[in-house]
Design a protein around this motif. Structure first.
Motif, mmCIF file in Angstrom:
data_model
loop_
_atom_site.group_PDB
_atom_site.id
_atom_site.type_symbol
_atom_site.label_atom_id
_atom_site.label_comp_id
_atom_site.label_asym_id
_atom_site.label_seq_id
_atom_site.Cartn_x
_atom_site.Cartn_y
_atom_site.Cartn_z
ATOM 1 N N PHE A 132 -25.865 -42.466 41.296
ATOM 2 C CA PHE A 132 -25.458 -43.871 41.390
ATOM 3 C C PHE A 132 -26.244 -44.630 42.460
ATOM 4 O O PHE A 132 -25.780 -45.654 42.963
ATOM 5 C CB PHE A 132 -23.951 -43.981 41.673
ATOM 6 N N ALA B 11 -16.342 -48.804 34.924
ATOM 7 C CA ALA B 11 -15.375 -48.195 35.845
ATOM 8 C C ALA B 11 -15.746 -48.545 37.280
ATOM 9 O O ALA B 11 -14.866 -48.842 38.102
ATOM 10 C CB ALA B 11 -15.346 -46.683 35.642
ATOM 11 N N ILE C 282 -10.386 -37.437 39.666
ATOM 12 C CA ILE C 282 -11.330 -38.558 39.690
ATOM 13 C C ILE C 282 -12.606 -38.161 38.960
ATOM 14 O O ILE C 282 -13.122 -37.066 39.148
ATOM 15 C CB ILE C 282 -11.693 -38.955 41.133
ATOM 16 N N MET D 145 -3.624 -36.766 34.060
ATOM 17 C CA MET D 145 -5.045 -36.797 34.426
ATOM 18 C C MET D 145 -5.357 -37.710 35.600
ATOM 19 O O MET D 145 -6.499 -37.747 36.057
ATOM 20 C CB MET D 145 -5.889 -37.227 33.212
ATOM 21 N N SER D 146 -4.392 -38.483 36.096
ATOM 22 C CA SER D 146 -4.732 -39.476 37.111
ATOM 23 C C SER D 146 -5.024 -38.855 38.475
ATOM 24 O O SER D 146 -5.497 -39.532 39.377
ATOM 25 C CB SER D 146 -3.646 -40.542 37.224
ATOM 26 N N TYR E 156 -19.841 -32.603 37.262
ATOM 27 C CA TYR E 156 -19.306 -31.978 38.473
ATOM 28 C C TYR E 156 -17.785 -31.897 38.462
ATOM 29 O O TYR E 156 -17.206 -30.900 38.872
ATOM 30 C CB TYR E 156 -19.786 -32.746 39.702
ATOM 31 N N GLY F 208 -14.426 -31.164 46.164
ATOM 32 C CA GLY F 208 -14.643 -32.606 46.118
ATOM 33 C C GLY F 208 -14.168 -33.316 47.357
ATOM 34 O O GLY F 208 -14.831 -34.209 47.859
ATOM 35 N N TYR G 129 -13.267 -41.546 31.604
ATOM 36 C CA TYR G 129 -11.822 -41.517 31.316
ATOM 37 C C TYR G 129 -11.478 -41.800 29.849
ATOM 38 O O TYR G 129 -10.606 -41.158 29.275
ATOM 39 C CB TYR G 129 -11.092 -42.509 32.217
ATOM 40 N N ARG H 292 -16.214 -40.034 38.835
ATOM 41 C CA ARG H 292 -16.975 -41.210 39.269
ATOM 42 C C ARG H 292 -17.906 -41.708 38.170
ATOM 43 O O ARG H 292 -18.316 -42.864 38.184
ATOM 44 C CB ARG H 292 -17.747 -40.883 40.542
ATOM 45 N N CYS H 293 -18.264 -40.836 37.215
ATOM 46 C CA CYS H 293 -19.091 -41.286 36.093
ATOM 47 C C CYS H 293 -18.280 -42.141 35.118
ATOM 48 O O CYS H 293 -18.849 -42.753 34.219
ATOM 49 C CB CYS H 293 -19.683 -40.097 35.338
ATOM 50 N N GLY H 294 -16.968 -42.155 35.257
ATOM 51 C CA GLY H 294 -16.130 -43.031 34.429
ATOM 52 C C GLY H 294 -15.936 -42.529 33.012
ATOM 53 O O GLY H 294 -15.969 -43.306 32.063
ATOM 54 N N TYR I 247 -25.179 -26.502 40.810
ATOM 55 C CA TYR I 247 -25.408 -27.572 41.778
ATOM 56 C C TYR I 247 -25.850 -26.926 43.096
ATOM 57 O O TYR I 247 -25.703 -25.712 43.273
ATOM 58 C CB TYR I 247 -24.126 -28.375 41.972
ATOM 59 N N ILE J 286 -18.627 -37.381 43.292
ATOM 60 C CA ILE J 286 -17.647 -36.319 43.560
ATOM 61 C C ILE J 286 -18.348 -35.092 44.152
ATOM 62 O O ILE J 286 -17.755 -34.361 44.933
ATOM 63 C CB ILE J 286 -16.834 -35.990 42.293
ATOM 64 N N GLN K 105 -15.892 -31.926 35.841
ATOM 65 C CA GLN K 105 -15.351 -31.557 34.527
ATOM 66 C C GLN K 105 -14.588 -30.239 34.524
ATOM 67 O O GLN K 105 -13.678 -30.060 33.715
ATOM 68 C CB GLN K 105 -16.452 -31.565 33.467
ATOM 69 N N LEU L 111 -6.993 -34.717 46.743
ATOM 70 C CA LEU L 111 -6.984 -36.120 46.334
ATOM 71 C C LEU L 111 -7.924 -36.426 45.162
ATOM 72 O O LEU L 111 -7.917 -37.534 44.648
ATOM 73 C CB LEU L 111 -7.385 -37.016 47.519
ATOM 74 N N CYS L 112 -8.755 -35.460 44.753
ATOM 75 C CA CYS L 112 -9.735 -35.788 43.709
ATOM 76 C C CYS L 112 -9.653 -34.888 42.486
ATOM 77 O O CYS L 112 -10.139 -35.254 41.426
ATOM 78 C CB CYS L 112 -11.158 -35.792 44.260
#
Lengths: 776, 155
Positions: A256, A669, B131, B127-128, B99, B37, B137, B133-135, A25, A201, B101, B42-43
């Motif tokens: 997004f 989501a 985050i 896992m919570s 990103y 992040g 989960y 953002r690509c969803g 990245y 992220i 992962q 927090l992420c």
């Protein structure tokens, strides 16, 4: 091409590097002698800049440059115009702004860029930034759209009275008024679409390099559209030929819509790289991302539906205010147009009268974010249908089936100027209801009630628009016979390296391991427009199809020469040419190698084998589908849990079901996040941003979701050769009304008929408590 | 100067004691697999293992890592749990933009190292803090279960 062709769940070819820490990245790129930049962002939503004193900052340790708006003007840098205005589609001319790279006189939002500091280290740059003294004269701020659009509100741009940049309208006001007068039933709603932020992220980041000898720049940037970045920066800001800027968007950590177009920082690092004679890198912190990224949604709409006695819709009326933020920036116009055009959904609504006003506010500029207007449109129509079903006493699935456009009506022209080519909307909704055990709801509801919980459900239908603009794809063989897909689109999570390879495998019969993927570099890809608006499958896929067809035709003379046969006698199948009626054949790989023979011109006249294809999204495609959601509410706490969520989508030809399901999940989501969790909040008095971190802005997490059931029921698109419809936006479009309608269904017994997004436990609990109070 | 143990190797680093491990890894050691992040724990994008437990390297001062074992994404292919997680991640089509992962894999493998039969609730709990953002989960949940099965010799 069973196994790896179109329609197969091929595992992604690009995954290995992401799972071993080897993704590359922009933040991972470090160059020799690289300096670090930080930006001074306005802490005021509205203020005059009386003066900027940068002396102490310039003298701070390690500082290489301190740049302000005055310096940018002196350097002749231009500002960012909007990507387009509605006038390009025959709508209003409107009022447009130029956004400077650094603001010199008046800041109009928190996060307006005021100065840039470049230093040897990031710590030194940050320390020096603290030493800049800006004398601001704070002024009252208008952060709310209704306040900004109210009569008498101060003009945010002096020449734009009423703070309305443009108004858009579709329909027939007279016919609609008549239909409403004669209607048996009228229902109306007033809705607010909460302001969101994409919050990828990977924060935005940029690394600028200047080559003094060549008088040319290279920009590494986290972008969905590197060629678009090049065009905007060269034409509008640096005012240099596009050949003097190379833009590289390597792995990008989520787009997004956020990263569709350039931001001031992309231009600032290039300018600073030339000023300092050093590569200059900038990476947003998370707080800076919340302050200075584009925001999205933020719309207030009042809508009404007129129906006859049988529940047939006869007319629709809507008026909206939609935020632009402080500038007409990036693709900020797009969601406002789309939120209006898609209001009818896939229903036959008779006549309509819909309008929207684009309103300036003292906030971050608004632009596209997953769905980009589609969620707003769908939210209105699907909320209205639920209210109509309740008022008329009709089942909510039934009222939708009754009003859905029939397959026999295709192609169907909407009163907002779109032409749907295909779809079986009633069939989709019925299929989704069956998959979700619609008829078993009552038993589950009773079980919930015994546990002291309120159960609600919803069914919603959606249609959206996939694809925009044209694009270009290229297939380029190398001397060993390998082929590169050179993509004008940009994959930043969508798995294009895999799906395009599946297509090439299907059409040219080449093995996947022989197919390489190239994207995201303006020096390697001649032209492209990147990825947004669910466009890559249509414009990229169809352009690739044409490129593949052209490869076969270009290879044919050489193949005929190798096979000592007439071109007309050759057929192409399974990766090679065959002479009809014989067992003689030559593979495409061998033909490609022959095209690189060193002596003499190859048969056909060109050294090498390559071809490009182009496709335009005119017409676009119309993905559609149905969602069924069941939720439970704990009335004592207001806590919501999604018990089951079922989707049946029509995305036409499914190239890779695993990747498409992943795309739908991602949309879900984000849409569920909008409905239940997320909101960018400004203090109405001070205009300050109250949600500046992940501690304040609630992101969806692993424990917020059930297992989604996603299925496809395809009607191929009839206006493109692959039959493809987009998939990227789908999940985010229908999920906000699916959640809110299910929630209201659960709460109706408590006397609640509306709830604002995000429907947080606090909001739900307060609504329940208020109505209990009313009844007591 | 401090000496820290990263992926089994002793490394001398020239960082002030309060420098977060994230930036020591990325800027000093050139190990960019661990991502930034939010900088506030927090992420979860920056998750590494400290003596096998998942920690947010953006908020872990390097001084607190001295005398402990740091493990990063770059070393996960060499561990049975890490290998099983990576394999099931591919099979379940987990990554999208990729990103977050590295952090997801570090959290998942820490979970599986101590719990070979995680329930949905165990997975959500572990896992919570990460985050995506690509969803992804749902896919992560399925991949963790598959990795567990494979580690238990059932795949």
């Amino acid at each position: 091409m069973a196994g790896f062709g179109i329609g197969q769940p091929v595992i992604r070819l690009e995954d290995a590097r992401f799972l071993t820490g080897q993704g590359r990245y922009v933040g991972d790129v470090d160059l020799a002698r690289q300096a670090h930049a930080v930006v001074l962002y306005s802490p005021h939503p509205h203020a005059l800049i009386r003066s900027i004193d940068t002396r102490a900052a310039r003298e701070a340790p390690g500082v290489l440059a301190v740049l302000t708006g005055a310096d940018a003007e002196a350097a002749g840098l231009g500002g960012f115009p909007p990507l387009f205005m509605p006038a390009v589609r025959g709508q209003a001319v409107g009022f447009r702004t130029l956004r400077p790279v650094l603001v010199a006189d008046r800041v109009r939002c928190i996060g307006d860029r005021v100065a840039l500091v470049v230093a040897e280290s990031l710590a030194e740059a940050r320390d020096a930034l603290e030493r800049i003294v800006v004398d601001y004269q704070p002024l009252p701020a208008l952060v709310d759209i209704e306040t900004a659009a109210a009569p008498g509100a101060e003009a945010i741009w002096p020449e734009c009275h009423g703070n309305v940049a443009f108004e858009l309208r579709h329909g027939d006001p007279a016919a609609t008024a008549t239909a409403f007068e004669r209607a048996d039933h009228v229902v109306s709603v007033r809705l607010r679409n909460n302001r969101l932020i994409a919050a990828s992220i990977e924060p935005r980041c940029a690394l600028g390099v200047y080559d003094t000898g060549a008088d040319a720049w290279t920009l590494y940037t986290a972008s969905q559209n590197p060629h678009g970045v090049r065009t905007m920066i060269c034409d509008a800001v640096l005012r240099v030929p596009q050949s003097r800027l190379r833009v590289i968007a390597p792995d990008v950590g989520g787009g997004f819509g956020l990263k569709t177009n350039p931001y001031p920082e992309d231009a600032l690092v290039l300018w600073a790289a030339k000023v300092c004679g050093r590569p200059v890198k900038w990476v947003a912190s998370r707080s800076e991302s919340f302050l200075a990224d584009n925001h999205a949604r933020d719309q207030v709409v009042e809508g009404a539906l007129a129906l006859d006695a049988t529940g047939r819709i006869v007319a629709l009326r809507a008026q909206a205010l939609h935020a632009l933020g402080s500038y007409t920036f990036s693709a900020g116009v797009a969601p406002i147009e789309t939120a209006l055009k898609l209001i009818p959904g896939f229903y036959d609504i008779g006549t309509l009268d819909v309008s929207t006003r684009a309103v300036f506010t003292h906030t971050s500029p608004m632009s596209s974010y997953r769905g980009a207007g589609r969620p707003e449109a769908t939210f209105l129509m699907e909320r209205l249908l639920d209210e109509a079903a309740v008022q008329l006493g009709i089942d909510r699935l039934e009222i939708r089936v009754r009003n859905a456009i029939a397959p026999a009506s295709m192609p169907y022209a909407t009163p907002t100027g779109m032409v749907y080519d295909s779809g079986d909307f009633a069939g989709l909704m019925s299929a989704c209801a069956r998959a979700a055990d619609w008829s078993g709801f009552e038993a589950r509801c009773a079980a919930s009630a015994r546990a002291g919980r309120l159960r609600g459900r919803s069914i919603v239908g959606y249609i959206e628009q996939g694809g925009r603009f044209n694009d270009r794809m290229e297939l380029r063989f190398d001397p060993a016979g390998g082929v590169s897909v050179v993509a004008g689109t940009h994959s930043h999570g969508q798995g294009h390296a895999t799906t395009y390879a599946q297509m090439v495998h299907e059409w040219l019969g080449l093995p996947l391991e022989q197919i390489r993927f190239v994207q995201g570099d303006t020096d390697q890809v001649p032209f492209g427009r990147g990825s947004f608006a669910a466009r890559a499958s249509l414009v990229g896929g169809c352009a690739l199809r044409l490129a593949a067809d052209a490869i076969i035709e270009r290879a044919r003379p050489m193949a005929a020469s190798i096979l000592e046969s007439a071109e007309a006698d050759l057929t192409f199948a399974q990766g090679g040419f065959q002479v009809a009626g014989t067992d003689r054949s030559v593979s495409l790989t061998e033909v490609a190698r022959a095209a690189f023979r060193p002596s003499g011109l190859p048969v056909g006249g060109a050294v090498g084998l390559e071809a490009s294809g182009s496709w335009a999204a005119e017409p676009p495609n119309y993905p559609n589908g149905a969602h069924v959601c069941e939720i439970e509410v704990d009335p004592e706490t207001g806590e919501v849990s999604i018990d089951r969520y079922t989707v049946v989508d029509d995305i036409g030809t499914v190239v890779n079901p695993m990747i498409c399901i992943g795309q739908v999940h991602g949309g879900l989501a984000q849409g569920i996040g909008q409905a239940l969790l997320e909101s960018v909040i400004h203090d109405p008095d001070s205009g300050q941003l109250l949600t500046g971190s992940f501690a304040d802005y609630a992101m969806p997490r692993a424990d917020d979701f059930p297992a989604f059931e996603v299925g496809f029921r395809s009607t191929p698109c009839s206006t493109n050769p692959i039959g493809i419809k987009g998939v990227g936006e789908a999940g985010a479009v229908a999920s906000p009304p699916a959640i809110i309608n299910a929630l209201i269904d659960a709460l109706r017994s408590q006397g609640i008929h509306e709830i604002e997004m995000p429907a947080t436990p606090a909001r739900i609990w307060q609504a329940i408590a208020r109505h209990r109070g009313d009844r007591a | 100067m401090a000496t820290i143990n990263v992926n089994g190797r002793s490394m001398k680093v020239d960082a002030s004691p309060d420098t977060p491990v994230l930036w020591v890894l990325r800027d000093e050691l050139g190990m960019t697999g661990t991502k930034f992040g939010c900088g506030m724990a927090l992420c979860g994008a920056c998750t590494v293992h400290l003596d096998g437990a998942p920690v947010r390297s953006c908020s872990l001062p390097v001084s607190a890592a001295v005398g402990h074992r740091i493990t990063t994404i770059e070393a996960m292919s060499g561990t049975p749990v890490g290998k099983a997680v990576q394999t099931s991640w591919v099979a379940n089509d987990v990554p999208q933009c990729g990103y977050c992962q590295s952090g997801q894999i570090m959290s998942a493998s820490a979970l599986l190292a101590k719990n070979r039969k995680p329930s949905d609730a165990d997975i959500d709990q572990a896992m919570s803090g990460n985050i995506c953002r690509c969803g992804t989960y749902n896919q992560i949940r399925a991949a963790i279960k598959q990795a567990a099965a494979s580690l238990n010799g059932r795949a």
